[in-house]
Design a protein around this motif. Sequence first.
Motif, PDB file in Angstrom:
ATOM      1  N   ALA A  64      -0.909   6.116  21.964  1.00  0.00           N
ATOM      2  CA  ALA A  64      -1.835   6.897  21.132  1.00  0.00           C
ATOM      3  C   ALA A  64      -1.199   8.223  20.739  1.00  0.00           C
ATOM      4  O   ALA A  64      -1.325   8.671  19.587  1.00  0.00           O
ATOM      5  CB  ALA A  64      -3.150   7.131  21.902  1.00  0.00           C
ATOM      6  N   GLY A  65      -0.471   8.860  21.555  1.00  0.00           N
ATOM      7  CA  GLY A  65       0.177  10.153  21.210  1.00  0.00           C
ATOM      8  C   GLY A  65       1.244   9.969  20.172  1.00  0.00           C
ATOM      9  O   GLY A  65       1.396  10.777  19.252  1.00  0.00           O
ATOM     10  N   GLY A  66       2.012   8.885  20.205  1.00  0.00           N
ATOM     11  CA  GLY A  66       3.069   8.657  19.184  1.00  0.00           C
ATOM     12  C   GLY A  66       2.466   8.421  17.817  1.00  0.00           C
ATOM     13  O   GLY A  66       2.987   8.884  16.796  1.00  0.00           O
ATOM     14  N   VAL A  67       1.385   7.739  17.813  1.00  0.00           N
ATOM     15  CA  VAL A  67       0.739   7.458  16.503  1.00  0.00           C
ATOM     16  C   VAL A  67       0.211   8.738  15.887  1.00  0.00           C
ATOM     17  O   VAL A  67       0.320   8.976  14.687  1.00  0.00           O
ATOM     18  CB  VAL A  67      -0.392   6.427  16.687  1.00  0.00           C
ATOM     19  N   ASP A  68      -0.361   9.572  16.716  1.00  0.00           N
ATOM     20  CA  ASP A  68      -0.903  10.832  16.192  1.00  0.00           C
ATOM     21  C   ASP A  68       0.209  11.710  15.625  1.00  0.00           C
ATOM     22  O   ASP A  68       0.053  12.346  14.563  1.00  0.00           O
ATOM     23  CB  ASP A  68      -1.617  11.586  17.318  1.00  0.00           C
ATOM     24  N   GLU A  69       1.304  11.720  16.339  1.00  0.00           N
ATOM     25  CA  GLU A  69       2.410  12.543  15.842  1.00  0.00           C
ATOM     26  C   GLU A  69       2.925  12.008  14.522  1.00  0.00           C
ATOM     27  O   GLU A  69       3.245  12.754  13.594  1.00  0.00           O
ATOM     28  CB  GLU A  69       3.550  12.538  16.882  1.00  0.00           C
ATOM     29  N   THR A  70       2.997  10.702  14.435  1.00  0.00           N
ATOM     30  CA  THR A  70       3.483  10.098  13.175  1.00  0.00           C
ATOM     31  C   THR A  70       2.539  10.411  12.027  1.00  0.00           C
ATOM     32  O   THR A  70       2.945  10.758  10.908  1.00  0.00           O
ATOM     33  CB  THR A  70       3.625   8.574  13.339  1.00  0.00           C
ATOM     34  N   GLN A  71       1.268  10.282  12.314  1.00  0.00           N
ATOM     35  CA  GLN A  71       0.272  10.558  11.271  1.00  0.00           C
ATOM     36  C   GLN A  71       0.305  12.016  10.841  1.00  0.00           C
ATOM     37  O   GLN A  71       0.217  12.327   9.653  1.00  0.00           O
ATOM     38  CB  GLN A  71      -1.136  10.179  11.788  1.00  0.00           C
ATOM     39  N   SER A  72       0.438  12.869  11.805  1.00  0.00           N
ATOM     40  CA  SER A  72       0.471  14.307  11.446  1.00  0.00           C
ATOM     41  C   SER A  72       1.716  14.647  10.643  1.00  0.00           C
ATOM     42  O   SER A  72       1.685  15.442   9.686  1.00  0.00           O
ATOM     43  CB  SER A  72       0.419  15.149  12.734  1.00  0.00           C
ATOM     44  N   THR A  73       2.810  13.956  11.020  1.00  0.00           N
ATOM     45  CA  THR A  73       4.048  14.209  10.248  1.00  0.00           C
ATOM     46  C   THR A  73       3.907  13.722   8.810  1.00  0.00           C
ATOM     47  O   THR A  73       4.313  14.386   7.844  1.00  0.00           O
ATOM     48  CB  THR A  73       5.229  13.504  10.913  1.00  0.00           C
ATOM     49  N   GLU A  74       3.317  12.544   8.737  1.00  0.00           N
ATOM     50  CA  GLU A  74       3.108  12.003   7.389  1.00  0.00           C
ATOM     51  C   GLU A  74       2.171  12.899   6.564  1.00  0.00           C
ATOM     52  O   GLU A  74       2.382  13.148   5.382  1.00  0.00           O
ATOM     53  CB  GLU A  74       2.543  10.591   7.475  1.00  0.00           C
ATOM     54  N   GLN A  75       1.131  13.364   7.210  1.00  0.00           N
ATOM     55  CA  GLN A  75       0.188  14.253   6.508  1.00  0.00           C
ATOM     56  C   GLN A  75       0.878  15.538   6.086  1.00  0.00           C
ATOM     57  O   GLN A  75       0.640  16.062   4.998  1.00  0.00           O
ATOM     58  CB  GLN A  75      -1.007  14.562   7.428  1.00  0.00           C
ATOM     59  N   LEU A  76       1.728  16.024   6.995  1.00  0.00           N
ATOM     60  CA  LEU A  76       2.453  17.243   6.660  1.00  0.00           C
ATOM     61  C   LEU A  76       3.376  17.026   5.461  1.00  0.00           C
ATOM     62  O   LEU A  76       3.456  17.844   4.537  1.00  0.00           O
ATOM     63  CB  LEU A  76       3.258  17.697   7.885  1.00  0.00           C
ATOM     64  N   ASN A  77       4.026  15.865   5.494  1.00  0.00           N
ATOM     65  CA  ASN A  77       4.925  15.555   4.361  1.00  0.00           C
ATOM     66  C   ASN A  77       4.147  15.405   3.061  1.00  0.00           C
ATOM     67  O   ASN A  77       4.567  15.845   1.986  1.00  0.00           O
ATOM     68  CB  ASN A  77       5.711  14.270   4.671  1.00  0.00           C
ATOM     69  N   VAL A  78       2.983  14.750   3.197  1.00  0.00           N
ATOM     70  CA  VAL A  78       2.142  14.563   1.992  1.00  0.00           C
ATOM     71  C   VAL A  78       1.669  15.898   1.463  1.00  0.00           C
ATOM     72  O   VAL A  78       1.676  16.161   0.252  1.00  0.00           O
ATOM     73  CB  VAL A  78       0.959  13.635   2.313  1.00  0.00           C
ATOM     74  N   SER A  79       1.266  16.777   2.377  1.00  0.00           N
ATOM     75  CA  SER A  79       0.784  18.093   1.937  1.00  0.00           C
ATOM     76  C   SER A  79       1.917  18.903   1.293  1.00  0.00           C
ATOM     77  O   SER A  79       1.728  19.619   0.302  1.00  0.00           O
ATOM     78  CB  SER A  79       0.185  18.852   3.126  1.00  0.00           C
ATOM     79  N   ARG A  80       3.092  18.737   1.907  1.00  0.00           N
ATOM     80  CA  ARG A  80       4.241  19.441   1.301  1.00  0.00           C
ATOM     81  C   ARG A  80       4.543  18.907  -0.100  1.00  0.00           C
ATOM     82  O   ARG A  80       4.839  19.654  -1.032  1.00  0.00           O
ATOM     83  CB  ARG A  80       5.469  19.284   2.195  1.00  0.00           C
ATOM     84  N   LEU A  81       4.480  17.563  -0.177  1.00  0.00           N
ATOM     85  CA  LEU A  81       4.732  16.967  -1.497  1.00  0.00           C
ATOM     86  C   LEU A  81       3.693  17.436  -2.508  1.00  0.00           C
ATOM     87  O   LEU A  81       3.996  17.729  -3.669  1.00  0.00           O
ATOM     88  CB  LEU A  81       4.725  15.438  -1.385  1.00  0.00           C
ATOM     89  N   ARG A  82       2.456  17.474  -2.052  1.00  0.00           N
ATOM     90  CA  ARG A  82       1.398  17.918  -2.964  1.00  0.00           C
ATOM     91  C   ARG A  82       1.604  19.367  -3.404  1.00  0.00           C
ATOM     92  O   ARG A  82       1.478  19.706  -4.574  1.00  0.00           O
ATOM     93  CB  ARG A  82       0.045  17.771  -2.284  1.00  0.00           C
ATOM     94  N   SER A  83       1.919  20.207  -2.428  1.00  0.00           N
ATOM     95  CA  SER A  83       2.122  21.627  -2.785  1.00  0.00           C
ATOM     96  C   SER A  83       3.318  21.798  -3.710  1.00  0.00           C
ATOM     97  O   SER A  83       3.287  22.561  -4.690  1.00  0.00           O
ATOM     98  CB  SER A  83       2.308  22.446  -1.502  1.00  0.00           C
ATOM     99  N   SER A  84       4.372  21.031  -3.454  1.00  0.00           N
ATOM    100  CA  SER A  84       5.554  21.151  -4.327  1.00  0.00           C
ATOM    101  C   SER A  84       5.273  20.603  -5.720  1.00  0.00           C
ATOM    102  O   SER A  84       5.704  21.152  -6.736  1.00  0.00           O
ATOM    103  CB  SER A  84       6.744  20.411  -3.688  1.00  0.00           C
ATOM    104  N   SER A  85       4.500  19.505  -5.810  1.00  0.00           N
ATOM    105  CA  SER A  85       4.160  18.964  -7.140  1.00  0.00           C
ATOM    106  C   SER A  85       3.267  19.913  -7.903  1.00  0.00           C
ATOM    107  O   SER A  85       3.402  20.095  -9.116  1.00  0.00           O
ATOM    108  CB  SER A  85       3.496  17.586  -6.976  1.00  0.00           C
ATOM    109  N   VAL A  86       2.348  20.542  -7.176  1.00  0.00           N
ATOM    110  CA  VAL A  86       1.469  21.533  -7.838  1.00  0.00           C
ATOM    111  C   VAL A  86       2.296  22.701  -8.346  1.00  0.00           C
ATOM    112  O   VAL A  86       2.106  23.194  -9.465  1.00  0.00           O
ATOM    113  CB  VAL A  86       0.383  21.999  -6.861  1.00  0.00           C
ATOM    114  N   GLU A  87       3.221  23.117  -7.494  1.00  0.00           N
ATOM    115  CA  GLU A  87       4.073  24.241  -7.915  1.00  0.00           C
ATOM    116  C   GLU A  87       4.932  23.855  -9.124  1.00  0.00           C
ATOM    117  O   GLU A  87       5.085  24.639 -10.082  1.00  0.00           O
ATOM    118  CB  GLU A  87       4.965  24.636  -6.740  1.00  0.00           C
ATOM    119  N   ILE A  88       5.447  22.611  -9.075  1.00  0.00           N
ATOM    120  CA  ILE A  88       6.272  22.148 -10.211  1.00  0.00           C
ATOM    121  C   ILE A  88       5.437  22.077 -11.473  1.00  0.00           C
ATOM    122  O   ILE A  88       5.852  22.481 -12.574  1.00  0.00           O
ATOM    123  CB  ILE A  88       6.894  20.779  -9.873  1.00  0.00           C
ATOM    124  N   ARG A  89       4.197  21.577 -11.316  1.00  0.00           N
ATOM    125  CA  ARG A  89       3.330  21.482 -12.485  1.00  0.00           C
ATOM    126  C   ARG A  89       2.995  22.862 -13.039  1.00  0.00           C
ATOM    127  O   ARG A  89       2.952  23.085 -14.244  1.00  0.00           O
ATOM    128  CB  ARG A  89       2.048  20.731 -12.105  1.00  0.00           C
TER     129      ARG A  89
END
Length: 351
Positions: free
Chosen positions: A17-42
Amino acid sequence: MPSKGSKEEPETGCQDAGGVDETQSTEQLNVSRLRSSSVEIREKGSEFLKEELHKAQKELKLKDKECERLSKVREQLEQELEELTASLFEEAHKMVREANTKQAASEKQLREARGKIDMLQAEVTALKTLVITSTPSSPNRELHPQLQSPSKAGFRKGHGRNKSTSSAMVSAANQNVTPEPVSHECKEVDSILFAEFQAWKESPTLDKSCSFLDRIYREDVGPCLDFTKQELSELVRVAVEENTLTIEPVASQTLPVVKVSAEECGGPKKCALSGLPRTCKHRIMLGDSGNYYYISPSCRARITAVCNFFTYIRYIQQGLVRQDVELMYWEVMRLRREMSLAKLGFYPSEM
């Protein structure tokens, strides 16, 4: 064994359960970063596009202004070109009209000049013989009409004569005229009159302000043309001076056709100049007016005497008289005597 295995199972489940949470949080972090960078690019892309659009709009406005300016320049040039073309065409038409007018006037003057030249050549040819051979002691009868017989009497050109006068002059030049006996008389040159004539002869003119002509106007021409009808007398004097007087026999059948509106003053039995009842065999016309005036023989003699004087001094002015100065002086004195006799009422019977 079973109790031991049961204790280990929960620990493994926690780890998964702890490994899955870390993976999900990493993915969410990456998604948020991607979103922020796309917004900035736009946002950056939008700002860049806005800037480019603003620049394009400015350039378009400048180009619109330039196009408008060039359009106005083109319209102005087209208008100026049209005005220039119209002006050039108008000027060309004007020049053509003026050239045609000048050409017509020149052709008319050329025709008139040729006619005058032909007329003058014929007259000079006839006058050379008549004028040069005339002297005070033996005057030429064709030059002085008052000495001719009634069948050959006539006047020089400009003072009215019959159509046959020119042919009579030419035929007379080819014939030997026998002079009539001239009575001998004593003559003496007046120094004052001769000096005035010599001064005039140096530079002959028809200006009556010179002393020579001024005296003759006062003593001879004026009194000789002073008739009862003062207004008509003045017109006759002007016509004689301008060489536009015409004298015609009343009964002549060879005269040109008279205008219908011509005014006949006087009559065959009344003189228009003196106003007296006289038999009028001649009539005069002043210039090209078409108005005729009947004149008596006495008035005709007076006008003829003045015309003969003006004719002779015109010949001198034109260089047609080739005589000694004294002979010309005596011819002028003879013509003055004719005017004096005419104004006193003496005239030849053929008048």
